[in-house]
Motif scaffolding. Sequence first.
Motif, short mmCIF file in Angstrom:
data_model
loop_
_atom_site.label_atom_id
_atom_site.label_comp_id
_atom_site.label_asym_id
_atom_site.label_seq_id
_atom_site.Cartn_x
_atom_site.Cartn_y
_atom_site.Cartn_z
N SER A 160 2.91 -32.88 -26.85
CA SER A 160 3.30 -33.89 -27.92
C SER A 160 4.85 -34.41 -28.14
CB SER A 160 2.28 -33.75 -29.31
OG SER A 160 2.52 -34.59 -30.33
N CYS A 161 5.36 -33.05 -28.17
CA CYS A 161 6.95 -33.58 -28.67
C CYS A 161 7.57 -33.99 -27.27
CB CYS A 161 7.80 -32.13 -28.62
SG CYS A 161 7.07 -31.34 -30.18
N VAL A 162 7.09 -33.52 -25.94
CA VAL A 162 7.80 -34.31 -24.91
C VAL A 162 7.26 -35.73 -24.95
CG1 VAL A 162 7.51 -34.30 -22.38
CG2 VAL A 162 7.96 -32.24 -23.53
N LEU A 163 6.36 -36.00 -25.14
CA LEU A 163 5.83 -37.55 -25.19
C LEU A 163 6.53 -38.22 -26.24
CD1 LEU A 163 1.92 -37.33 -25.03
CD2 LEU A 163 3.58 -37.95 -23.23
N PHE A 164 6.92 -37.62 -27.28
CA PHE A 164 7.37 -38.52 -28.34
C PHE A 164 8.76 -38.72 -28.24
CE2 PHE A 164 10.10 -38.56 -32.30
CZ PHE A 164 9.50 -39.52 -33.08
N PHE A 165 9.50 -37.67 -27.45
CA PHE A 165 11.11 -38.03 -27.02
C PHE A 165 11.34 -38.40 -25.79
CE2 PHE A 165 11.21 -34.85 -30.52
CZ PHE A 165 12.20 -35.08 -31.30
N PHE A 166 10.60 -38.25 -24.79
CA PHE A 166 11.05 -38.49 -23.28
C PHE A 166 9.70 -39.41 -22.65
CE2 PHE A 166 12.72 -34.29 -24.45
CZ PHE A 166 13.98 -34.60 -24.46
N ALA A 167 8.77 -39.84 -23.22
CA ALA A 167 7.79 -40.50 -22.60
C ALA A 167 8.12 -41.68 -21.77
CB ALA A 167 6.54 -40.89 -23.56
N PRO A 168 8.86 -42.70 -22.34
CA PRO A 168 9.38 -43.96 -21.36
C PRO A 168 9.99 -43.39 -20.21
CG PRO A 168 9.56 -44.26 -23.89
CD PRO A 168 9.28 -42.59 -23.61
N GLU A 169 11.01 -42.52 -20.38
CA GLU A 169 11.87 -42.01 -19.20
C GLU A 169 10.92 -41.41 -18.00
OE1 GLU A 169 12.48 -41.35 -22.22
OE2 GLU A 169 14.36 -42.59 -22.42
N VAL A 170 9.72 -40.47 -18.44
CA VAL A 170 9.08 -39.88 -17.83
C VAL A 170 7.96 -41.01 -17.06
CG1 VAL A 170 7.16 -38.05 -17.43
CG2 VAL A 170 8.95 -37.53 -19.09
N PHE A 171 7.40 -41.80 -17.59
CA PHE A 171 6.70 -42.79 -17.19
C PHE A 171 7.24 -43.63 -16.11
CE2 PHE A 171 3.57 -41.32 -20.13
CZ PHE A 171 2.40 -41.97 -19.93
N THR A 172 8.59 -43.98 -16.38
CA THR A 172 9.17 -44.53 -15.29
C THR A 172 9.68 -44.02 -14.10
OG1 THR A 172 10.37 -46.09 -17.26
CG2 THR A 172 11.52 -46.23 -15.25
N PHE A 173 10.20 -42.80 -14.34
CA PHE A 173 10.51 -42.12 -13.08
C PHE A 173 9.37 -41.76 -12.28
CE2 PHE A 173 10.87 -37.81 -11.20
CZ PHE A 173 11.89 -37.94 -10.41
N VAL A 174 8.08 -41.25 -12.96
CA VAL A 174 6.83 -40.90 -12.22
C VAL A 174 6.11 -42.15 -11.52
CG1 VAL A 174 4.74 -39.55 -12.24
CG2 VAL A 174 6.84 -38.61 -13.24
N LEU A 175 6.04 -43.13 -12.51
CA LEU A 175 4.92 -44.39 -11.96
C LEU A 175 5.57 -45.61 -11.58
CD1 LEU A 175 2.56 -43.94 -14.86
CD2 LEU A 175 2.44 -42.83 -12.98
N GLY A 176 7.06 -45.73 -11.73
CA GLY A 176 7.67 -46.93 -11.31
C GLY A 176 8.06 -47.60 -12.58
N GLU A 177 9.10 -48.36 -12.50
CA GLU A 177 9.88 -49.13 -13.36
C GLU A 177 8.93 -49.98 -14.46
OE1 GLU A 177 12.80 -50.03 -16.00
OE2 GLU A 177 13.16 -48.68 -14.39
N GLU A 178 7.79 -50.84 -13.62
CA GLU A 178 6.95 -51.62 -14.33
C GLU A 178 6.07 -51.12 -15.47
OE1 GLU A 178 4.60 -53.76 -11.65
OE2 GLU A 178 4.27 -52.02 -10.51
#
Length: 413
Positions: free
Chosen positions: A307-325
């Motif tokens: 939950s802490c990782v999602l709160f602080f870093f979710a946008p960066e993680v999603f962009t890196f893994v899934l793509g910019e969009e």
Amino acid sequence: MSFKGGVFAKQIAKLASGTALAQLINIISLPLLTRLYTPSQFGVFAVFLASVAVLSSISTLKYENAILDEEDSQDAKNCTVLTAISGVFIVVPLLLYCIFSYYFDFSLIGIDWLTALFLTFAIIFTNTFTALYYWCNRLQHYNFMTKGRVFAAIAVAFISLLIGYLELGTVNGLIVGSLVGMAVNMVYLILKLNISFSTVRQISFEKLFVLFVKLKRFPLFLVPSTLLDRVAAQIHIFVFSSVFGSAIAGAMGVYNRVVGLPISLIGNAVGDVYKRRISELLKSGKSCRRAFIKTGLALFTIAAPASCVLFFFAPEVFTFVLGEEWKQAGEIASFLSVNFLLAFVVSPLAGILYLRENQKIDLLIQIVLVVLLAIGMSIAVYENSFKIALSAYAISFGVKYLVQLIVSFKLAK
């Protein structure tokens, strides 16, 4: 049977380890799928899954819970059959709609004849699978439960990626892949449990009717409560799609898929074993409090760091893994990180609400949830504000999880 922590932990580990492979397949395939299908296409797929979730919430009439709750083995077996065939009252109207929609070329709320046909197969597969899954849980056939998930995950990934790469219908690849996965899981359990036509012919419809009446508390209370729960859980998809666009619905759908991975991997495995254990304790008149506390603390220890990782870093993680969009999906994940924590911990523990005579309480909780969501979503639509809609979703479910936690703790006596 007494509660044995070591056995309990081993059963959870067995169920979770098998599920881990299935989720690993989902994790590997998701970055590929998000590059083959657009957020809008995922939005259409999310609406289809939301429709399946709502329909399947009532299609079994919730008799699957009686499979664990019944003390007599033969009655439990009959409840398995009852669960599988209960979907007929949804399948028949869907097929009729499919026929009329095809011949007269019309659709309602975006559901054409092909979508109705897909939904029909989804209900048939889901009902049969749910019945067999709960029967395996009663018999502690955890190997069957986990291997079926693995084969289903392979089928979903293969079909979805194949259609995506060949460009044979874009979003239909996601839907068809999902249906194939359901069918594979169902067929695998049928084969492992040695179910044949001769087995089906031995069914006594008279006994099924007796059970149907005897256990009417399950459809009477759990069907409306589960329907309200599913509508509440999926209404944002319909609202986001119709008001804010399919791309936002797709982002929300991918968020649900990503956060659903750890919940499916660990939370559901714990919940399946926990529900069977507390069912045994309740039957013998013993307290479930110790099992409740130990399970809750274990779930919190696992979910809090995520939950802490999602709160602080979710946008960066999603962009890196899934793509910019897919940055917006990460922003949604960050905003709903506390909800993820509550869902991961409380949902398995709330399984006690589905056992014995506790269904009325669950119905009241779901009514409160739907009222809160209806008010929040109405304001969001009026203001045309996605932020308000997301806040309404977060607050409503947060209240629901906290109430479930308190009530389940009291019932664990």
